[in-house]
Structures are given as C-alpha cells and as structure tokens.
Design a protein around this motif. Sequence first.
Motif, PDB file in Angstrom:
ATOM      1  N   HIS A 193      52.017  40.819 -20.071  1.00 48.95           N
ATOM      2  CA  HIS A 193      50.933  40.111 -19.387  1.00 48.95           C
ATOM      3  C   HIS A 193      51.462  38.854 -18.701  1.00 48.95           C
ATOM      4  O   HIS A 193      51.101  38.567 -17.560  1.00 48.95           O
ATOM      5  CB  HIS A 193      49.811  39.752 -20.369  1.00 48.95           C
ATOM      6  N   TYR A 197      51.240  38.019 -14.787  1.00 44.13           N
ATOM      7  CA  TYR A 197      50.634  36.778 -14.271  1.00 44.13           C
ATOM      8  C   TYR A 197      51.632  36.076 -13.341  1.00 44.13           C
ATOM      9  O   TYR A 197      51.267  35.570 -12.275  1.00 44.13           O
ATOM     10  CB  TYR A 197      50.282  35.828 -15.431  1.00 44.13           C
ATOM     11  N   ALA A 229      46.956  41.088 -14.416  1.00 48.46           N
ATOM     12  CA  ALA A 229      46.805  39.648 -14.201  1.00 48.46           C
ATOM     13  C   ALA A 229      45.354  39.237 -13.951  1.00 48.46           C
ATOM     14  O   ALA A 229      45.061  38.055 -13.783  1.00 48.46           O
ATOM     15  CB  ALA A 229      47.698  39.196 -13.034  1.00 48.46           C
ATOM     16  N   PRO A 233      41.191  34.773 -18.688  1.00 45.06           N
ATOM     17  CA  PRO A 233      42.060  33.590 -18.854  1.00 45.06           C
ATOM     18  C   PRO A 233      41.932  32.918 -20.217  1.00 45.06           C
ATOM     19  O   PRO A 233      42.927  32.439 -20.761  1.00 45.06           O
ATOM     20  CB  PRO A 233      41.601  32.641 -17.758  1.00 45.06           C
TER      21      PRO A 233
END
Length: 305
Positions: A193, A197, A229, A233
């Motif tokens: 991940h 990102y 991505a 968050p």
Amino acid sequence: MSEIYNRVALIGLGLIASSMAYAMRRDGLARTITGTARSRETRDIVREIGFCDEVFDTAAEAVKDADLVVLAVPIGAMEALAREIAPHLKAGATVTDVGSVKRAVIDAVGPNLPNTVHFIPGHPLAGTEHSGPRSGFAELFENRWCILVPPEDGDAEAVSRLRALWEGMGSHVEMMEVDHHDLALAVTSHCPHLIAYTMVGVADDLRRVTDSEVIKYSAAGFRDFTRIAASDPTMWRDVFLNNKEATLEILGRFTEELFALQRAIRTGDGDHLFDYFTRTRAIRRGIIEAGQDTDAPNFGRGKAK
Ligand code: NAP
C-alpha cells in the motif's frame, strides 16, 4: 448454517462491519445484530439500509447483553472504545476486533477489558478501496483468510465459536502468533500500500505527465496502483503508526532490492532483471493456484478503454 451467537454488537459500521452483518444474516449466524458508529450520519444511514436489527447512539448501549462484540473501527480509535464499553460488557462475552495490525491493538485494548470477557483479536484479510456503511457486501470474506491471534491461555470454546463464525461467513481461519502476523502483513499488505501511495504521488508530482496522460495510459500498470492508493486515509495512517517496526524492516529490504534493480538497469545487467522478474512471475502463479486471485486477463475486468 446454524446460529452461532445470540447477540452480536458491531462497533463501527463501515466496510468490514457491514459486510459481516450481511454475511451473518445470509447464513443465520446471529439472532440479533446491534451496532453503533461515531457519527449520527452513519447511524442514520444504517437505520435506513437496515443491516442491523438495532442501531444505538452509544457503544455502551450497543454492547449490552451482546455475546460477541466486534471492534470494527480504525486502529487509533480502539483504546478509547475499549474503555467506554468495558463496564457494560456481559460476563462471558467474547470481544474481538478486525484491525489490520495486531500487537498495537492487543496492547491498546487488552488491558482495558474486564477479565470476565474473552478477548480474541482477529484480522480478516479481505477488503476493498471503498469504505463506509454503504460499501459492504455479503461475499467479501468468501474464500479469504481470517487470522485469529488468541492469547495462549485463551478459552478454547470461545475461540472455536469465533472460528465457526468466520468459517460460516466463508473464510478460511488460521491461528497465528502476534508478531508473526504483523511482519507477514507488512510484506503482503502494508508495504505494498505504501508503495502504491508513493507511485501515485510521484505521478501526480511529475507535471510532465499531464492529467489526461495519467488517465489515458493508466491501463499500463498505473491503474492498479491507483486503486490501492484510493484506500481510506484514516485506516492506513493508523496502520503505519501502529506497525512501525515491521513496516520499517520490510521497507529497508525493499529499498536494498530497489537499489539492486536500479544498478542492474544502469549497468545493463539484463540477466539480473530477467531472473528477478522470472522469480516474481512464479509468485503470481502461486497466488492464482491458491485461488486468491483470478487468472482472467486484466484481472477479470472488461476491456480496457
Ligand atoms: P470504514 O469503512 O472507514 O468504517 C469505520 C467505522 O468506524 C465507521 O463506522 C466510523 O464511524 C467508525 N469510527 C471511526 N472512528 C471512530 C471512533 N473514534 N469511535 C467510534 N467509531 C469510529 O473502515 P473499515 O474498512 O470497515 O475498517 C475498519 C477496521 O477494519 C480498521 O481497523 C481496519 O484496519 C480493518 N480492516 C480494514 C480492511 C479494509 O480493506 N478496509 C481490511 C481488513 C481489516 P463514522 O462513519 O461515523 O465515521
């Protein structure tokens, strides 16, 4: 499939909790499902969609009389929630969580729970880049692994009931030691991940790659990074803050390998590149043979535009 728990309380009503509710309902695994979420907006949405039998305004009310309590919130929120629900838990109840990191959750939650309940941490290895109460679906856990990390002196009957629930929802269940879980997941999920990102961030930084080019040519590999991505968050911030050691260890290894590949490109060492890519291709084949992804071209998507 028959009923496993009488009353299940879902704390946090996003992707994982809603998928659990749909799967439990489909197979009659729980008689009553209660739930709560932080915001009134989410609670109202769930009241409207109706995947819980009852939605409460507080976690304290939601866990009352529950035989199983599932903490399905971002990792950073778990400690405060454990404190909040502790006085309201039924003696003999099982408390579990679905957090993507296990050591930090155990340290945050365990000491705050009364010793009259069984705390059996868990982690379903299933997810999508979507979040929130509207993103769940009953098939999310089908043919996916769920890892349980029960304490050494964990109650065998409580563990086997929780195992039966995950199996009832379609998962394969594996027991794992806590630190092994965190390292394994750093390799298979957390660092990939972070790399996705980064790659998407780099493409965005490179003004040479205009908006239209990024979108137009994204089928060339970049699109799969953008899907990862796009993940939540808050959840991913908490994963890295709470699995620091393991992710840093794997990122160190990653950086060394990246430098080696960089060097091979600079020196024209085609053998190095070819051997490396041959090895990684075999890993992909292994994942498909294990039934953990589709071999369909373009990941089973329709034709790329
Ligand atoms: P999600 O869809 O974003 O839902 C999170 C839920 O937690 C929302 O209902 C949110 O309420 C609630 N929440 C957030 N902060 C809270 C707080 N301080 N107190 C009470 N409730 C709070 O998240 P998810 O994808 O289901 O993830 C939940 C957990 O599962 C995380 O720990 C994650 O690590 C783990 N997990 C995720 C995946 C994945 O791919 N998504 C896979 C495996 C495990 P509001 O809606 O009101 O904000």
